[in-house]
Design an enzyme around this catalytic site. Structure first.
Site, PDB file in Angstrom:
ATOM      1  N   ASP A  10       4.466  -2.151   1.554  1.00 15.24           N
ATOM      2  CA  ASP A  10       3.717  -3.371   1.218  1.00 15.24           C
ATOM      3  C   ASP A  10       2.224  -3.244   1.477  1.00 15.24           C
ATOM      4  O   ASP A  10       1.446  -4.096   1.044  1.00 15.24           O
ATOM      5  CB  ASP A  10       4.275  -4.561   2.012  1.00 15.24           C
ATOM      6  CG  ASP A  10       5.681  -4.929   1.548  1.00 15.24           C
ATOM      7  OD1 ASP A  10       5.979  -4.712   0.360  1.00 15.24           O
ATOM      8  OD2 ASP A  10       6.467  -5.414   2.373  1.00 15.24           O
ATOM      9  N   LEU A  54      14.399   1.911  -6.567  1.00 18.14           N
ATOM     10  CA  LEU A  54      13.915   3.125  -7.233  1.00 18.14           C
ATOM     11  C   LEU A  54      12.461   3.384  -6.877  1.00 18.14           C
ATOM     12  O   LEU A  54      12.042   4.527  -6.716  1.00 18.14           O
ATOM     13  CB  LEU A  54      14.060   3.028  -8.762  1.00 18.14           C
ATOM     14  CG  LEU A  54      15.427   2.661  -9.352  1.00 18.14           C
ATOM     15  CD1 LEU A  54      15.435   2.917 -10.855  1.00 18.14           C
ATOM     16  CD2 LEU A  54      16.568   3.400  -8.680  1.00 18.14           C
TER      17      LEU A  54
END
Lengths: 421, 421
Positions: free
Chosen positions: B145, B299
């Site tokens: 993040d 992914l």
């Protein structure tokens, strides 16, 4: 121009990571034979470009740009989903094609696509005879679905298969790391509405070094919710986690796709979802397992960054062979991949008459799917592994793949009439 | 054992493509100082392993296996989502940690995670003082993040950013090829519930060589449906297609996530969807454009196959520096990435006190987002580009990345008591 004729090349249907490698094979081989092929005109947006006389002059592109096509995914000239009707239903379309080809002295028709375009290519060769304007029509195989007959495999498939195998392995490593307190089930949705070839590739994520529990939902096997849930539960209890590969074509016994759950939004509108969230929610509801899901969609078929070297080579080879066959006088054929040996993997280019290709779909053999319907067999693994073998990385610039964008300069129109699609 | 102490290392929270590269940095550096660090015990499934005394004996792993961690995504020892409560609320947990550390002669605590684990790490250093059992607690930064303060960027982010930039470019090439008769809008959903760093990376798909129309939906910008639709329409009219990058954290002015559309299945059950299908259906309903959508999910954060070289190097460097700082007597700190120059990109490892890191979240600066809220600015591009620079491919075997799976052999337990989580 002497005896040299021009060639027409077009890309058809869904594009792939390597269809431009076939274009590269066509264009480089044509450039090597200037006495026979004067210029290659590409259809702007596929066959539509031929109908509307929107042709692209590929001679305006540098040798470097053409070479870079080998490394660039998607369709450099644009593709289209436009199926020509039968000769009887819409003879006008075929006549228009011949008219455009005549106007531009086109003697070779290279059509790069799947089953539908093989059919179109076949019909073009028939009408050119009927109208007494000889065109050699060669179909260059391309489809991620791997569903063309006769050829051992289809260029485009190997790279999707590699992407799905790699992604399933990577995500499985992730969920295994998280399973103790968080995500226990990971679901990935893959393409393949009718044939489960791409789903099968997910099974390659596991091997003798990688004990990954994977459940595959094939379109070839009717979905049995109770047996599926039991399988997932067993894996989670034994291994702590489970990965599920679901084909977009997975369906209930009545033929309804899993993705069509009759889902509606707050306003009552039917909502298009995917099969992955449906399956993931099913597992959650049954066992409370925390889940994550992914839908790969276009990412899988455009992922040139992780293309299969075998696939790139074969895509190039069928493009090259298409031109060579044409120069040798062939017509109404498609180059094929012929597998001559598995270990070591050996292949060569063959050919097949388009009459034997058009409108035949190739499904997974039943003995490629395990008895319980949720896994691949050793025979399937043996078939798939050579197709994902080898890496063929594109060049990078500023941390991103440096894909070519062609100039796509239009050929001057010669016909008065426009054509209504 | 003399003066040598053992070290404890654990992975925390969501794993990344490069958290094992940090583990590699920790373990290789520790192995190079056997007189000071006798052995590194890893927590099985993160901090839980310390609480339940489930420790992994990393000395049982070969040098080759440890080296291979640098190329392997996810958490090799298992991670967990388990936030220790505050010292006042649950002092017992911290006391248990110290008890386990004492039993195993652990003098170094390396905790590899995001904001929450920085906080835990800080508290461990405090209680070790209070209980008079000295532990040097070092936090190794990790988060896709990119929301940790002080450090220029967080290891893990650069590789996700590269994956999203590459995938957005590839899928955009695909939709451009198809746009004439088929798909005109492609939507990709990316991670980042609070901060739009990952969504911003999608903007890198376009550059001076690649004129790709991209609309980004950031969590930092309240969703304005009318303005969004107008933007998409304009792009489709001008360029023929449009790509949309939507953050999972994109939300309406009232704070409700786009993904929470109150969608219900045929039985009336609330259905968990994603933001991507919601946005895609919105566009379809307004203009009838055919769309495709992808949800990258795990992914994106496990995609070691397309990791950023910068990111791998920085992940390794903060692991290595963590051990070196500890050996130099530091405590309650986190190694940071310090950017000293943009062109050419130069960075070095710095450090920050954990008191200044814990529980502070870093958002996108407003001047990284364009005035209209749908794109990134040049300042943002300048910040992001070095972080995705360079490729660092893992080794392959049989067409697939050859990731290491450790033996993870347990250390014998020394405490009588088990511990209830």
């Amino acid at each position: 121009m002497g005896q040299a004729k021009n060639a027409f090349y077009a890309q058809s249907g869904g594009v792939t990571a390597v269809i431009n490698a076939s274009a590269c094979g066509v264009l480089q081989t044509a450039r090597a034979h200037p006495k026979k092929i004067a210029n290659v005109y590409a259809g702007s947006n596929g066959i539509i470009g031929a109908l509307t006389e929107d042709l692209i002059d590929t001679s305006q592109e540098s040798d470097e740009a053409i070479a870079a096509l080998r490394n660039t995914p998607s369709g450099a000239f644009g593709s289209c989903r436009y199926k020509l009707k039968g000769l009887e239903e819409n003879r006008a379309e075929y006549e228009r094609l011949i008219e455009v080809f005549k106007a531009h002295n086109i003697g070779y028709f290279f059509y790069n696509g799947g089953g539908d375009s093989a059919d179109t290519c076949h019909k073009v060769s028939q009408i050119s005879q009927a109208l007494d304007y000889p065109i050699q029509a060669i179909h260059i195989p391309k489809t991620v679905d791997n569903d063309l007959p006769v050829t051992d495999n289809c260029p485009g498939f190997g790279s999707v298969a590699k992407y799905i195998a790699v992604s399933t392995r990577e995500a499985s490593f992730d969920v295994r790391s998280m399973a103790k307190t968080s995500t226990k089930v990971f679901v990935i949705e893959v393409m393949g509405r009718h044939a489960g070839w791409i789903a099968a590739a997910g099974g390659l994520a596991a091997d003798e070094d990688n004990d990954i529990p994977i459940v595959i939902l094939f379109p070839e096997v009717e979905f049995d919710q109770a047996r599926f849930l039991a399988k997932v539960k067993k894996h989670v209890e034994n291994s702590g986690f489970c990965s599920v590969v679901v084909s977009e074509g997975a369906h209930w016994p009545d033929g309804k796709f899993l993705a069509e759950q009759g889902t509606r939004d707050a306003f009552g509108h039917a909502q298009l979802g995917g099969a992955a969230p449906v399956v993931a929610n099913m597992v959650k509801e049954a066992f409370g397992y925390k889940f994550h899901w992914a839908v790969a969609d276009y990412l899988q078929r455009s992922a040139r960054h992780v293309a299969s070297k075998t696939d790139v080579e074969q895509a190039y080879a069928v493009g090259k062979a298409g031109v060579e066959f044409a120069l040798a006088g062939e017509n109404a054929i498609m180059p094929t991949i012929v597998r001559s040996s598995n270990k070591p993997y050996k292949w060569e280019v063959g050919k097949v008459s388009l009459a034997d290709v058009a409108n035949v779909e190739k499904f997974m053999p039943r003995d490629y799917i395990s008895e319980d319907g949720f896994a691949i067999t050793d025979a399937c693994r043996e078939y798939l592994l050579p197709l994902i073998a080898g890496e063929d990385y594109p060049p990078y610039k500023n941390g991103l793949p440096d894909y070519v964008v062609l100039k796509n300069i239009a050929v001057s129109k010669k016909l008065d009439k426009s054509f209504e699609l």
